[in-house]
Design an enzyme around this catalytic site. Structure first.
Site, PDB file in Angstrom:
ATOM      1  N   ASN A  99       0.424  -0.308 -23.263  1.00  7.45           N
ATOM      2  CA  ASN A  99      -0.558  -1.334 -23.608  1.00  7.45           C
ATOM      3  C   ASN A  99      -1.275  -1.747 -22.324  1.00  7.45           C
ATOM      4  O   ASN A  99      -0.677  -2.392 -21.469  1.00  7.45           O
ATOM      5  CB  ASN A  99       0.171  -2.533 -24.238  1.00  7.45           C
ATOM      6  CG  ASN A  99      -0.732  -3.728 -24.421  1.00  7.45           C
ATOM      7  OD1 ASN A  99      -1.954  -3.616 -24.397  1.00  7.45           O
ATOM      8  ND2 ASN A  99      -0.123  -4.891 -24.615  1.00  7.45           N
TER       9      ASN A  99
ATOM     10  N   LYS B   8      -3.701  -3.777 -21.953  1.00  8.97           N
ATOM     11  CA  LYS B   8      -4.215  -5.164 -21.963  1.00  8.97           C
ATOM     12  C   LYS B   8      -5.663  -5.182 -21.448  1.00  8.97           C
ATOM     13  O   LYS B   8      -6.415  -4.264 -21.731  1.00  8.97           O
ATOM     14  CB  LYS B   8      -3.298  -6.082 -21.155  1.00  8.97           C
ATOM     15  CG  LYS B   8      -1.836  -5.907 -21.535  1.00  8.97           C
ATOM     16  CD  LYS B   8      -0.960  -6.950 -20.939  1.00  8.97           C
ATOM     17  CE  LYS B   8       0.490  -6.630 -21.259  1.00  8.97           C
ATOM     18  NZ  LYS B   8       1.389  -7.707 -20.951  1.00  8.97           N
TER      19      LYS B   8
ATOM     20  N   HIS C  17       0.773  -8.903 -30.817  1.00 11.26           N
ATOM     21  CA  HIS C  17       1.315  -8.927 -29.445  1.00 11.26           C
ATOM     22  C   HIS C  17       1.511 -10.385 -29.035  1.00 11.26           C
ATOM     23  O   HIS C  17       0.726 -11.255 -29.406  1.00 11.26           O
ATOM     24  CB  HIS C  17       0.364  -8.207 -28.483  1.00 11.26           C
ATOM     25  CG  HIS C  17       0.961  -8.045 -27.128  1.00 11.26           C
ATOM     26  ND1 HIS C  17       0.914  -9.041 -26.183  1.00 11.26           N
ATOM     27  CD2 HIS C  17       1.669  -7.024 -26.574  1.00 11.26           C
ATOM     28  CE1 HIS C  17       1.548  -8.633 -25.098  1.00 11.26           C
ATOM     29  NE2 HIS C  17       2.019  -7.408 -25.306  1.00 11.26           N
TER      30      HIS C  17
ATOM     31  N   GLU D 202       0.829 -12.009 -26.513  1.00 10.78           N
ATOM     32  CA  GLU D 202      -0.337 -12.686 -25.909  1.00 10.78           C
ATOM     33  C   GLU D 202      -1.333 -13.112 -26.982  1.00 10.78           C
ATOM     34  O   GLU D 202      -1.994 -14.142 -26.849  1.00 10.78           O
ATOM     35  CB  GLU D 202      -0.975 -11.760 -24.857  1.00 10.78           C
ATOM     36  CG  GLU D 202      -0.109 -11.716 -23.606  1.00 10.78           C
ATOM     37  CD  GLU D 202      -0.098 -10.380 -22.891  1.00 10.78           C
ATOM     38  OE1 GLU D 202      -1.021  -9.569 -23.078  1.00 10.78           O
ATOM     39  OE2 GLU D 202       0.877 -10.145 -22.139  1.00 10.78           O
TER      40      GLU D 202
ATOM     41  N   GLU E 243       9.578  -7.435 -28.574  1.00 19.03           N
ATOM     42  CA  GLU E 243       9.257  -7.766 -27.193  1.00 19.03           C
ATOM     43  C   GLU E 243       9.616  -9.231 -26.924  1.00 19.03           C
ATOM     44  O   GLU E 243       8.877 -10.133 -27.329  1.00 19.03           O
ATOM     45  CB  GLU E 243       7.758  -7.578 -26.943  1.00 19.03           C
ATOM     46  CG  GLU E 243       7.279  -6.155 -27.150  1.00 19.03           C
ATOM     47  CD  GLU E 243       5.972  -5.914 -26.407  1.00 19.03           C
ATOM     48  OE1 GLU E 243       5.947  -5.013 -25.569  1.00 19.03           O
ATOM     49  OE2 GLU E 243       4.997  -6.635 -26.633  1.00 19.03           O
TER      50      GLU E 243
ATOM     51  N   GLY F 183       5.986  -8.867 -18.544  1.00 21.55           N
ATOM     52  CA  GLY F 183       5.258  -9.068 -17.289  1.00 21.55           C
ATOM     53  C   GLY F 183       5.999  -9.923 -16.271  1.00 21.55           C
ATOM     54  O   GLY F 183       5.429 -10.362 -15.280  1.00 21.55           O
TER      55      GLY F 183
ATOM     56  N   SER G  99       8.952  -5.478 -19.469  1.00 17.25           N
ATOM     57  CA  SER G  99       9.284  -4.996 -18.127  1.00 17.25           C
ATOM     58  C   SER G  99      10.002  -3.642 -18.136  1.00 17.25           C
ATOM     59  O   SER G  99      10.934  -3.411 -17.367  1.00 17.25           O
ATOM     60  CB  SER G  99      10.088  -6.050 -17.360  1.00 17.25           C
ATOM     61  OG  SER G  99       9.309  -7.223 -17.189  1.00 17.25           O
TER      62      SER G  99
ATOM     63  N   GLY H  64       3.766  -2.393 -20.685  1.00 14.14           N
ATOM     64  CA  GLY H  64       2.539  -3.007 -20.181  1.00 14.14           C
ATOM     65  C   GLY H  64       2.229  -2.526 -18.773  1.00 14.14           C
ATOM     66  O   GLY H  64       1.661  -1.460 -18.566  1.00 14.14           O
ATOM     67  N   GLY H  65       2.659  -3.305 -17.780  1.00 15.39           N
ATOM     68  CA  GLY H  65       2.314  -3.036 -16.378  1.00 15.39           C
ATOM     69  C   GLY H  65       2.550  -1.605 -15.920  1.00 15.39           C
ATOM     70  O   GLY H  65       1.679  -1.008 -15.263  1.00 15.39           O
TER      71      GLY H  65
HETATM   72  C1  PEP Z   1       3.593  -5.678 -23.059  1.00 11.27           C
HETATM   73  O1  PEP Z   1       2.581  -6.250 -22.715  1.00 11.27           O
HETATM   74  O2  PEP Z   1       3.671  -5.259 -24.219  1.00 11.27           O
HETATM   75  C2  PEP Z   1       4.665  -5.511 -22.080  1.00 11.27           C
HETATM   76  C3  PEP Z   1       5.825  -5.163 -22.515  1.00 11.27           C
HETATM   77  O3  PEP Z   1       4.345  -5.756 -20.754  1.00 11.27           O
HETATM   78  P1  PEP Z   1       5.263  -5.423 -19.458  1.00 11.27           P
HETATM   79  O4  PEP Z   1       5.784  -4.015 -19.648  1.00 11.27           O
HETATM   80  O5  PEP Z   1       4.337  -5.545 -18.292  1.00 11.27           O
HETATM   81  O6  PEP Z   1       6.369  -6.427 -19.444  1.00 11.27           O
END
Ligand code: PEP
Length: 259
Positions: free
Chosen positions: A9, A11, A104, A106, A175, A181, A221, A242-243
């Protein structure tokens, strides 16, 4: 036997130029890795990325393999109309986008999307033949006050109310909000405990066969070095990243660790 699903993802990152660079770089690494290439070719592993809307067309044009999935991060439940700033399902379908992230954390916590609102998006997406990746998860406060299971159950029951779908056209991502994050990953055992609970709840709602076949992902993460331990859990079929999905070098290491 459930397949493995690794999703990135992006973002609000990776504009058009970076998306092109990602796809070309990722494609070159994928072609040079026999094991990974075979896993994708036989559909044992599905790899997906969810770019921002503006990068969708370029990502689709440059994606390395016909089997690689490019999905959207959000969608409106209405077909068209006066909804400034929104994107509809028919618009995504014009690009042949078939997967969409819904709920999600966010979207839930920054943009105030409720289970009831997300339910409309799920119903419209499924009716249109799209595959939603429906995200659920508790906040730190909910975890600490002992309501995590209730919150997740409500997200599933209310969000999926009236959603009629086959197990292979629906994906759930657990999640924990406190792990997104932040660098804090749920332990594999904690992640498994909730993913197992998600599967049991889905069994109550959709029956044993559906629950046995639906893919459940963990996100929060995820990095190349913790992927294998997470993937070793029996109720976790993949990861939502994500990251560590923003750069093709780390994302491909996660894909390799997942198989
Ligand atoms: C996400 O945004 O779905 C996520 C899991 O982010 P991260 O891997 O950065 O924690």
């Amino acid at each position: 036997m459930r397949k493995i699903f690794v999703a990135g993802n992006w973002k609000m990152n990776n504009g058009i130029a970076v998306a092109e660079d990602f796809m070309k770089g990722f494609g070159a690494l994928l072609e040079n890795d026999d094991k990974l290439f075979r896993a994708v070719g036989t559909k044992q592993l599905q790899i997906a990325v969810f770019p921002p809307f503006l990068s969708l067309a370029k990502s689709l044009e440059c994606k390395p393999d016909p089997l690689m999935i490019v999905g959207a991060q959000n969608v409106n439940d209405k077909e068209s109309g006066a909804y400034t700033g929104e994107v509809s399902i028919p618009m995504l379908q014009e690009l042949e986008v078939k997967y969409v992230l819904i709920g999600h954390s966010e979207r839930r916590h920054i943009f105030g999307e409720t289970n009831e609102f997300l339910n409309k998006k799920l119903i419209s997406s499924v009716k249109a033949g799209m595959t939603p990746v429906y995200c659920v998860g508790e906040t730190l406060e909910e975890r600490e006050n002992g309501t995590a299971f209730d919150v997740i159950k409500a997200q599933l029951v209310e969000g999926m109310k009236g959603v009629s779908v086959a197990a292979d056209k629906f994906i759930i991502a657990y999640e924990p909000v406190w792990a997104i994050g932040t660098g804090k990953t749920a332990t594999p055992a904690d992640a498994e405990e909730i993913c197992k609970f998600v599967r049991e709840t889905i069994k109550e709602l959709y029956g044993a066969d559906f629950a046995e076949n639906v893919l459940i992902l963990y996100g929060g993460s995820v990095k190349p070095d913790n992927t294998a331990d997470i993937m070793a859990q029996p109720d976790i079929d993949g990861v939502l990243v994500g990251g560590a999905s923003l750069k093709y070098g780390s994302f491909i290491e996660i894909c390799k660790a997942a198989i």
